[in-house]
Design an enzyme around this catalytic site. Structure first.
Site, PDB file in Angstrom:
ATOM      1  N   LYS A 176       0.882  -1.175   0.000  1.00 31.06           N
ATOM      2  CA  LYS A 176       0.000   0.000   0.000  1.00 31.06           C
ATOM      3  C   LYS A 176       0.916   1.221   0.000  1.00 31.06           C
ATOM      4  O   LYS A 176       1.426   1.640   1.041  1.00 31.06           O
ATOM      5  CB  LYS A 176      -0.888  -0.023   1.251  1.00 31.06           C
ATOM      6  CG  LYS A 176      -2.249   0.627   1.085  1.00 31.06           C
ATOM      7  CD  LYS A 176      -2.204   2.084   0.737  1.00 31.06           C
ATOM      8  CE  LYS A 176      -1.995   2.962   1.945  1.00 31.06           C
ATOM      9  NZ  LYS A 176      -1.769   4.391   1.575  1.00 31.06           N
ATOM     10  N   GLU A 252       9.100   1.078  11.290  1.00 30.91           N
ATOM     11  CA  GLU A 252      10.126   2.123  11.172  1.00 30.91           C
ATOM     12  C   GLU A 252       9.386   3.450  11.243  1.00 30.91           C
ATOM     13  O   GLU A 252       8.672   3.824  10.315  1.00 30.91           O
ATOM     14  CB  GLU A 252      10.881   1.951   9.853  1.00 30.91           C
ATOM     15  CG  GLU A 252      11.654   0.635   9.837  1.00 30.91           C
ATOM     16  CD  GLU A 252      12.430   0.366   8.567  1.00 30.91           C
ATOM     17  OE1 GLU A 252      12.265   1.103   7.579  1.00 30.91           O
ATOM     18  OE2 GLU A 252      13.208  -0.603   8.568  1.00 30.91           O
ATOM     19  N   CYS A 286      13.474  10.732   7.566  1.00 26.11           N
ATOM     20  CA  CYS A 286      13.250  10.318   8.964  1.00 26.11           C
ATOM     21  C   CYS A 286      14.526  10.449   9.783  1.00 26.11           C
ATOM     22  O   CYS A 286      14.472  10.656  10.985  1.00 26.11           O
ATOM     23  CB  CYS A 286      12.737   8.892   8.998  1.00 26.11           C
ATOM     24  SG  CYS A 286      13.841   7.744   8.153  1.00 26.11           S
ATOM     25  N   GLU A 388       8.086  16.009  15.870  1.00 20.29           N
ATOM     26  CA  GLU A 388       8.676  15.870  14.540  1.00 20.29           C
ATOM     27  C   GLU A 388       7.938  16.798  13.572  1.00 20.29           C
ATOM     28  O   GLU A 388       6.722  16.736  13.432  1.00 20.29           O
ATOM     29  CB  GLU A 388       8.533  14.421  14.061  1.00 20.29           C
ATOM     30  CG  GLU A 388       9.164  14.179  12.705  1.00 20.29           C
ATOM     31  CD  GLU A 388       8.937  12.761  12.189  1.00 20.29           C
ATOM     32  OE1 GLU A 388       7.790  12.274  12.248  1.00 20.29           O
ATOM     33  OE2 GLU A 388       9.906  12.150  11.711  1.00 20.29           O
TER      34      GLU A 388
HETATM   35  P1  NAD Z   1       1.981   8.263   7.670  1.00 24.24           P
HETATM   36  O1  NAD Z   1       2.095   7.455   8.913  1.00 24.24           O
HETATM   37  O2  NAD Z   1       1.014   9.381   7.647  1.00 24.24           O
HETATM   38  O3  NAD Z   1       1.563   7.325   6.445  1.00 24.24           O
HETATM   39  C1  NAD Z   1       2.334   6.221   6.062  1.00 24.24           C
HETATM   40  C2  NAD Z   1       1.449   5.207   5.362  1.00 24.24           C
HETATM   41  O4  NAD Z   1       0.511   4.679   6.285  1.00 24.24           O
HETATM   42  C3  NAD Z   1       0.648   5.773   4.201  1.00 24.24           C
HETATM   43  O5  NAD Z   1       0.659   4.826   3.156  1.00 24.24           O
HETATM   44  C4  NAD Z   1      -0.739   5.917   4.798  1.00 24.24           C
HETATM   45  O6  NAD Z   1      -1.779   5.854   3.848  1.00 24.24           O
HETATM   46  C5  NAD Z   1      -0.795   4.717   5.727  1.00 24.24           C
HETATM   47  N1  NAD Z   1      -1.742   4.817   6.837  1.00 24.24           N
HETATM   48  C6  NAD Z   1      -2.115   5.928   7.515  1.00 24.24           C
HETATM   49  N2  NAD Z   1      -2.969   5.585   8.508  1.00 24.24           N
HETATM   50  C7  NAD Z   1      -3.117   4.235   8.451  1.00 24.24           C
HETATM   51  C8  NAD Z   1      -3.874   3.295   9.218  1.00 24.24           C
HETATM   52  N3  NAD Z   1      -4.635   3.665  10.259  1.00 24.24           N
HETATM   53  N4  NAD Z   1      -3.785   1.988   8.883  1.00 24.24           N
HETATM   54  C9  NAD Z   1      -3.015   1.587   7.862  1.00 24.24           C
HETATM   55  N5  NAD Z   1      -2.293   2.429   7.101  1.00 24.24           N
HETATM   56  C10 NAD Z   1      -2.335   3.740   7.398  1.00 24.24           C
HETATM   57  O7  NAD Z   1       3.454   8.741   7.330  1.00 24.24           O
HETATM   58  P2  NAD Z   1       3.897   9.710   6.132  1.00 24.24           P
HETATM   59  O8  NAD Z   1       3.394  11.081   6.440  1.00 24.24           O
HETATM   60  O9  NAD Z   1       3.558   9.086   4.834  1.00 24.24           O
HETATM   61  O10 NAD Z   1       5.491   9.670   6.269  1.00 24.24           O
HETATM   62  C11 NAD Z   1       6.221  10.510   7.104  1.00 24.24           C
HETATM   63  C12 NAD Z   1       6.551   9.790   8.404  1.00 24.24           C
HETATM   64  O11 NAD Z   1       7.296   8.612   8.124  1.00 24.24           O
HETATM   65  C13 NAD Z   1       7.430  10.594   9.332  1.00 24.24           C
HETATM   66  O12 NAD Z   1       6.983  10.431  10.645  1.00 24.24           O
HETATM   67  C14 NAD Z   1       8.809   9.943   9.193  1.00 24.24           C
HETATM   68  O13 NAD Z   1       9.670  10.093  10.271  1.00 24.24           O
HETATM   69  C15 NAD Z   1       8.416   8.518   8.996  1.00 24.24           C
HETATM   70  N6  NAD Z   1       9.497   7.770   8.347  1.00 24.24           N
HETATM   71  C16 NAD Z   1      10.218   6.875   9.093  1.00 24.24           C
HETATM   72  C17 NAD Z   1      11.272   6.174   8.512  1.00 24.24           C
HETATM   73  C18 NAD Z   1      12.086   5.182   9.305  1.00 24.24           C
HETATM   74  O14 NAD Z   1      12.816   4.426   8.690  1.00 24.24           O
HETATM   75  N7  NAD Z   1      12.001   5.163  10.612  1.00 24.24           N
HETATM   76  C19 NAD Z   1      11.569   6.387   7.164  1.00 24.24           C
HETATM   77  C20 NAD Z   1      10.818   7.311   6.441  1.00 24.24           C
HETATM   78  C21 NAD Z   1       9.765   7.999   7.044  1.00 24.24           C
END
Ligand code: NAD
Length: 484
Positions: A176, A252, A286, A388
């Protein structure tokens, strides 16, 4: 106008329920994305299950490795298409995407294919109570159908970082992608078919999180494990969904990473390193640094030097001459980052540079632009320092002693990464063991050997991926005990 359809069992599935995919440089429409509902998610999971029971499940490791190499070659052959798709979805500079996102997207298949070909298995001989002997040996089986939920900041790179090892271990996947960046996951479906990967091994369902494809996938009882990269709050929701059926998660999550600069550091390298950590990919990494702590004797000089770096960044469209900073991923994310710019001002920060929306040429004026921003003077409990932001910004504070730097850096619920700059070998190693993070860089940032463990401490994640560590999540380890 492009149509991004779901990829289920090797075929393209439209749904008629579409949402828009927009380019953040000017908010222009790229195409329409077909949102998967419960029926499409069910079909994708069923296809992934059938593929496990079919040719893919019976395939030799050697053949699987060959196919994964063919997928990597397929990405490289269509490098420019992947590049254009990624920069349209994210707005990131071409120089960055062509050196990081797309090459790593291909490498993720090769690295894990090679790993699985060479991975050793443990075995132990033992004495038995009757005076005889037995041997134990470990067998690694795929876990089954893996749900892969991805963010938008490094779309192809982070998705293949999970799909590569999952497939190398013999699993099948339902991906997804983020609703903001559907393009490269979709394009990868074409590459899978061209490479001859059997239908159902790689599936893509598009949509959002709650009440949409993300929630349907993570709640699906026939998904055997969920790997997720994204925000910590979303990770909590996914963990709750995974509790039904006691399904494992690899998470992650977010970070609020510290950069620590000692007075004895190589000054120019430290400034350049922190500038990358704060501003690369418009701060949407991140592992990036939004909290910078600088030892007092060099504090003023460091702030001035980082200001000069920020003001030297060239904002513009991805292929613009010398452009090294793009917009944020969306207008929605721009609004979030700007809300923190306002919070910083309201809390009395000194705005060293930036703090608002840059003036852009008319053609780009509708894009999700923000200025690279530096603050000083905020108390450590302010929202800008605790939460963040995920934008091109950082707060810089002075420190006096090593102990103080450790205390400040660790005073956060997150624990993803840290970057430390010093020429004192002893201090470097002490910081390496004292900082509560998954990854600690010394005199470096964003250096990755894909064989090393990657993941976060505290609220930045659960589990480690990378090299053999990925096997812990993507395989089930079985002990076979044979009485001789
Ligand atoms: P997000 O959590 O908003 O969304 C990530 C994914 O989860 C999307 O595909 C979204 O549609 C899906 N999603 C959202 N709610 C959901 C639910 N209830 N159930 C299932 N899926 C759901 O994150 P984002 O805004 O896309 O990305 C930015 C975030 O990602 C930042 O917090 C960043 O730090 C983190 N990040 C972490 C790493 C790591 O390796 N630790 C790497 C990259 C980004």
């Amino acid at each position: 106008m492009k149509q991004f359809r779901n990829f289920i069992n090797g075929e393209w599935v439209g749904t008629g329920r579409t949402f828009e995919d927009r380019n953040p440089i000017d908010n222009s429409l790229i195409g329409h994305v077909h949102e998967a509902g419960q029926a499409e998610v069910d079909a994708a999971v069923a296809a992934a299950r059938r593929a496990l029971q079919g040719e893919w499940g019976r395939m030799t490791v050697a053949r699987r490795v060959e196919l994964l190499h063919a997928v990597a070659d397929g990405i490289n052959r269509r490098f420019d298409e992947f590049l254009q798709a990624e920069i349209a979805d994210t707005g990131k500079p071409l120089s960055l995407a062509s050196h990081v996102d797309i090459p790593r997207g291909a490498a993720n298949f090769k690295v894990f294919a090679d790993l699985i070909r060479n991975v050793p298995a443990e075995s132990f001989a033992m004495a038995t109570p009757d005076g005889g002997e037995a041997i134990n040996y470990a067998v690694r089986s795929p876990r089954g159908v893996i749900g892969v939920v991805c963010p938008w900041n490094l779309p192809l790179l982070l998705m293949t970082w999970k799909v590569g090892p999952a497939l190398a271990c013999g699993n099948t996947v339902v991906v997804k992608p983020s609703e903001e960046t559907p393009a490269t996951a979709t394009l990868l479906g074409e590459v899978m078919n061209e490479a001859g990967v059997p239908p159902g091994v790689y599936n893509v369902v598009h949509g959002f999180g709650p009440d949409s494809a993300g929630a349907f996938l993570t709640a699906h009882p026939d998904v055997n494990g969920i790997t997720f990269t994204g925000e910590t709050r979303t990770g909590e929701a996914i963990m709750k969904a995974a509790a039904n059926g006691v399904r494992p998660v690899s998470l992650e999550l977010g970070g609020k990473n510290a950069g620590i600069v000692f007075a004895d550091a190589d000054f120019d390298k430290a400034v350049a390193g922190i500038a990358r950590a704060a501003f690369e990919n418009s701060g949407q990494v991140c592992l990036g640094t939004e909290r910078v702590y600088v030892q007092r004797p060099i504090f003023e000089r460091f702030v001035a030097a980082l200001k000069a770096k920020a003001e030297g960044l060239r904002l513009g469209s991805p292929d613009g001459d010398g452009v090294n900073m793009g917009p944020l991923v969306s207008l929605e994310h721009q609004a979030k980052v700007l809300s923190y710019y306002r919070k910083a001002a309201d809390a009395g920060a000194t705005v060293v540079t930036g703090g608002g929306v840059p003036e852009m040429p008319e053609a780009l004026a509708e894009g999700a632009w923000v200025q690279p921003t530096i603050w000083t003077g905020l108390p450590e409990d302010s929202a800008v320092i605790r939460e963040e932001i995920f934008g091109p910004c950082c707060h810089i504070a002075p420190f006096d002693t090593e102990e103080e730097a450790i205390r400040l850096a660790n005073d956060t619920p997150y624990g993803l990464a840290a970057t430390v700059w010093t020429s004192d070998l002893g201090a470097a190693h002490r910081m390496g063991s004292a900082l509560e993070v998954g990854i600690c860089w010394i005199n470096a940032w964003f250096l990755r050997d894909l064989r090393t463990a990657f993941g976060g401490a505290k609220q930045s994640g659960i589990g480690r991926e990378g090299g053999v560590h990925s096997l812990e999540f993507y395989t089930e380890l079985r002990n076979v005990c044979v009485k001789l």
